[in-house]
Write an enzyme that holds these catalytic residues in place. Structure first.
Site, PDB file in Angstrom:
ATOM      1  N   ASP A  15     -12.171 -55.560  53.595  1.00 38.77           N
ATOM      2  CA  ASP A  15     -11.727 -56.096  52.312  1.00 38.77           C
ATOM      3  C   ASP A  15     -12.544 -57.343  52.004  1.00 38.77           C
ATOM      4  O   ASP A  15     -12.954 -58.067  52.923  1.00 38.77           O
ATOM      5  CB  ASP A  15     -10.240 -56.447  52.353  1.00 38.77           C
ATOM      6  CG  ASP A  15      -9.337 -55.222  52.335  1.00 38.77           C
ATOM      7  OD1 ASP A  15      -9.754 -54.182  51.786  1.00 38.77           O
ATOM      8  OD2 ASP A  15      -8.217 -55.308  52.855  1.00 38.77           O
ATOM      9  N   ASP A  34      -9.416 -49.788  46.800  1.00 37.99           N
ATOM     10  CA  ASP A  34      -8.094 -50.184  46.315  1.00 37.99           C
ATOM     11  C   ASP A  34      -8.074 -50.262  44.788  1.00 37.99           C
ATOM     12  O   ASP A  34      -7.090 -49.876  44.148  1.00 37.99           O
ATOM     13  CB  ASP A  34      -7.687 -51.536  46.907  1.00 37.99           C
ATOM     14  CG  ASP A  34      -7.654 -51.530  48.425  1.00 37.99           C
ATOM     15  OD1 ASP A  34      -7.380 -50.465  49.013  1.00 37.99           O
ATOM     16  OD2 ASP A  34      -7.909 -52.594  49.025  1.00 37.99           O
TER      17      ASP A  34
END
Length: 160
Positions: A120, A138
């Site tokens: 991330d 995401d």
């Protein structure tokens, strides 16, 4: 002549998948873990590892969650591909949504399979309040989910 299906939208899954994995590759190759670069007053690129799911759900467990999330991504992608095959090509909003979710789910699945975690790096914040760091997979999953919600309101059928 065979009717065209929503499977023709799988190109969008491939684009989402490549964007996600390429961006994660660039972050892993160019950042140290937890390194952060400020780009805007409300946005950093920050390399973190997520061993769980959204908002690090189940991250503190012993590792079984890796296989659970890999299996879940495969099942969800399989179901959505089946739905794309059954959907006519003119259901553009729904087909786009399914394709984006597939691309995002498979991007995170490959990352989880290869690294054992998801990379991330998109870090939005205001003052001292940071939204959980996330990635392009995401984003694609959330856009897909949003399009499905929009489609459900747009094409609401009343059954009486």
């Amino acid at each position: 002549m065979l009717k065209k299906s929503g499977l023709s939208f799988l190109w969008l899954s491939a684009v989402a998948f490549v964007i996600d994995l390429a961006s994660k590759y660039l972050v892993v190759k160019n950042f140290q873990l937890y390194e952060s670069i400020n780009l805007l007053p409300v946005f950093n690129l920050t390399y973190v590892r997520n061993y769980g799911a959204a908002f690090s759900f189940l991250a503190e467990h012993s590792g079984w969650q890796k296989f659970f999330f890999i299996g879940l991504a495969l099942v969800i992608s399989g179901v959505l591909i089946f739905w794309l095959a059954k959907n006519p090509i003119n259901k553009k909003l729904q087909n786009t949504a399914y394709a984006l979710v597939i691309g995002g789910a498979l991007g995170n699945m490959v990352d989880r399979s290869y690294h054992g975690f998801v990379v991330d790096f998109l870090d939005f914040y205001w003052d001292i309040y940071h939204y959980p760091v996330f990635n392009f997979a995401d984003v694609f999953i959330c856009i897909g989910a949003g399009l499905l919600i929009w489609d459900s309101f747009k094409n609401k059928e009343t059954s009486e």
